[in-house]
Design an enzyme around this catalytic site. Structure first.
Site, PDB file in Angstrom:
ATOM      1  N   ASP A 159      33.621  15.138  46.189  1.00  0.00           N
ATOM      2  CA  ASP A 159      34.555  16.165  45.731  1.00  0.00           C
ATOM      3  C   ASP A 159      35.656  16.314  46.787  1.00  0.00           C
ATOM      4  O   ASP A 159      35.381  16.378  47.991  1.00  0.00           O
ATOM      5  CB  ASP A 159      33.812  17.495  45.543  1.00  0.00           C
ATOM      6  N   ASN A 174      47.086  21.574  44.454  1.00  0.00           N
ATOM      7  CA  ASN A 174      47.730  21.830  43.164  1.00  0.00           C
ATOM      8  C   ASN A 174      48.592  23.090  43.217  1.00  0.00           C
ATOM      9  O   ASN A 174      49.717  23.120  42.703  1.00  0.00           O
ATOM     10  CB  ASN A 174      46.672  21.971  42.063  1.00  0.00           C
ATOM     11  N   ASP A 192      48.016  14.903  40.859  1.00  0.00           N
ATOM     12  CA  ASP A 192      47.718  13.667  40.130  1.00  0.00           C
ATOM     13  C   ASP A 192      47.956  12.447  41.015  1.00  0.00           C
ATOM     14  O   ASP A 192      47.195  11.470  40.981  1.00  0.00           O
ATOM     15  CB  ASP A 192      48.586  13.575  38.871  1.00  0.00           C
ATOM     16  N   GLU A 216      38.333  16.841  40.248  1.00  0.00           N
ATOM     17  CA  GLU A 216      38.478  16.135  41.531  1.00  0.00           C
ATOM     18  C   GLU A 216      37.146  15.565  42.001  1.00  0.00           C
ATOM     19  O   GLU A 216      36.981  15.246  43.172  1.00  0.00           O
ATOM     20  CB  GLU A 216      39.047  17.073  42.591  1.00  0.00           C
TER      21      GLU A 216
END
Length: 552
Positions: free
Chosen positions: A411, A419, A428, A454
């Protein structure tokens, strides 16, 4: 030049050829075909029975090997070799509780007294064959016995225990019910009347009959066919002489069947697979009805040149039908039309052209759908759907091969901050670049897939807990050493990893794969909760080993 005088349409050809009847040749051909089709059906059924009984033999022998390995494993555990009675009882009890087809698992001491590790009465087995062989250092598998307490048929697997000082420590005794073999026999049936069962050398059935209810109604058995039904069929006599039955024969019910058999367990058991003779010939009966119906219709409407008409239509249609069958099986790239195919009527030619065009479009569309169904569109990695199917398959292969297997869930740390701070477009980009970084680090034999958001998962078959831990550390260090996004606005990222290794004691989910996923996920959360940018190892029994940053 000849083709200028050949009618182009189906109707014109039928009108042209309808002056000559083809009834007698068609009936003659049908009779000849009946003979050959019957022989072909008989031969194909016999071959299928022989192939199935060979494959069934492998399944049964594998079951015996597993049970022998089970009792050997128990005999070689540290608790039994040290003679620690307090630890022996729970180990044997846990094994009994986790195996439905085990009726008893018990340790007999070197004096032949069994049950000291239990609270119940002691049993003297010193005169039993399996104990005598165990005392001589040999493992043993008995013939089918009747359990004294339950009255059910069982098989005893035994293995001697060698103490740490090399002395004889007794015998592990594992009693297995035949329920597992019965389930295998039910799964190995084919057709509406097919049956697979096991006989001993005296001809007694060792597995339950598919027709037990019928046998009860006839008064031939009381409750079970096991060790009650004795057969002396031609199939059994042929097996005793080392051959296969050459034709149909009457089975133990008195029904006419086709069958095949294989000796298993070094010739002690006979595995028999049979199917009713009428069911085997059902394709022939269907053919007879169709052939005579078609012949009667043909005699009324066709002409002497019907064979030529049928050929000009049948070959193209058969090719289209074959392609259609291949497409129903998921094979969309097969050849649509043969090069040497005779010139069909215009309507058939147009149909073939349209069909072939449609087949090419379907093939292209299916390939695109298959690829997109298992690929994550953002990263290009396999997606969760592919991971759940292929990952489970790889873990199962590793388990069957006796090889280790590791699984890790990764992770990205503080990905929400990326973000929220830089926008989802930047997030992205990080996901795409990190996916390529993962692919550069893992082996080609490993699966790396996007699990969701993620999170990423790596399935590493052949990796024990140490090599799995090393791979996870290389992934963590590889990400920590890189920068992401671009040179003008680089981002440093770290990952947390939970690692799990295949364990025989499944605690979560339905199988070992789901158990590994659950334990790796818990280890990941522990890595997150204890500082991130690290990996945690999930041990069996839910023990977690923390691996700090920088440790290999």
């Amino acid at each position: 030049m000849h083709n200028l005088f050949v009618p182009k349409t189906i109707i014109s050809r039928i009108r042209c050829y309808s002056f000559f009847m083809v009834g007698v040749p068609l009936i003659f051909i049908s009779v000849i075909l009946l003979f050959f089709i019957k022989s072909a059906i008989f031969k194909a059924t016999k071959q299928e029975l022989e192939e199935q009984v060979i494959s069934h033999k492998v399944v049964i022998e594998e079951w015996f090997r597993e049970r022998q390995n089970n009792v050997k494993f128990l005999a070689e555990t540290e608790a039994l070799r040290s003679g620690d009675l307090k630890r022996i009882g729970p180990i044997l009890q846990k094994f009994d509780d986790t195996h439905d087809d085990i009726s008893v698992v018990i340790l007999a001491g070197p004096d032949g007294i069994a049950g000291r590790h239990l609270s119940g009465p002691l049993i003297n087995v010193s005169d039993r064959e399996y104990f005598i062989k165990g005392r001589a250092g040999k493992a043993h598998v008995t013939k089918v016995l009747t359990g004294r307490g339950s009255g059910n048929p069982i098989i005893i697997f035994s293995h001697p225990v060698t103490m740490k000082d090399g002395t004889f420590g007794g015998v592990v005794i594992l009693g297995s019910r035949l329920t597992a073999i019965d389930k295998l026999m039910k799964n190995l049936r084919f057709g509406d009347t097919g049956e697979t069962y096991i006989l001993n050398r005296e001809g007694y059935m060792l597995t339950e009959s598919r027709y037990a209810a019928q046998l009860k109604a006839e008064g031939r058995i009381k409750s079970t066919a096991i060790l009650e039904i004795k057969t002396s069929t031609k199939g059994f006599e042929a097996a005793l002489s080392g051959s296969q039955p050459q034709g149909p024969y009457l089975d133990y019910r008195g029904a006419e069947v086709l069958g095949a058999s294989q000796w298993i367990r070094d010739g002690r058991w006979l595995l028999v697979s049979e199917i009713d003779y009428n069911e085997a010939l059902s394709p022939l009966y269907s053919f007879i009805w169709t052939a005579f119906s078609g012949a009667a219709l043909t005699l009324l409407i066709l002409t002497p040149f019907a064979i030529r008409l049928i050929r000009s239509i049948n070959i193209p249609i058969s090719q289209l039908n074959n392609v259609a069958r291949q497409m129903t099986l998921g094979k969309f790239d097969c050849a649509c039309a043969e090069a040497d195919m005779p010139s069909p009527p215009d309507e058939i030619k147009q149909l073939m052209e349209a069909f072939c065009s449609m087949q090419e479009k379907v093939d292209s569309t299916v390939q695109e759908l298959q690829k997109s169904a298992v690929t994550d569109q953002l990263t290009g990695l396999p997606n969760r759907r592919y991971l759940m199917k292929e990952g489970a398959r790889l873990v199962d292969i590793a388990i069957r091969a006796g090889q280790p297997c590791s699984l890790m869930i990764m992770d990205i740390d503080h990905f929400k901050v990326i973000n929220d701070t830089y926008g989802h477009t930047m997030g992205d980009v990080v996901l795409q670049q990190m996916s390529r970084a993962f692919q550069e680090i893992v082996r080609t034999s490993d699966i790396i897939a996007r699990y969701g958001g993620e999170e990423f998962v790596v399935v590493a078959p052949g990796s024990d807990i140490d090599s799995g831990k090393n791979l996870a550390e290389r992934l963590r260090q590889g990400i920590e050493a890189r920068t992401f996004n671009n040179e003008t606005e680089p981002l440093a990222c770290t990952i947390s990893i939970g690692v799990a290794h295949y364990a025989t004691d499944i605690k979560f989910g339905a199988d070992a794969y789901e158990d590994m996923l659950a334990r790796a996920d818990k280890a990941l959360y522990d890595a997150k909760d204890t500082g991130r940018n690290k990996l945690c190892i999930a041990e069996p029994h839910n023990k977690l080993t923390d691996s700090p940053k920088g440790e290999n």
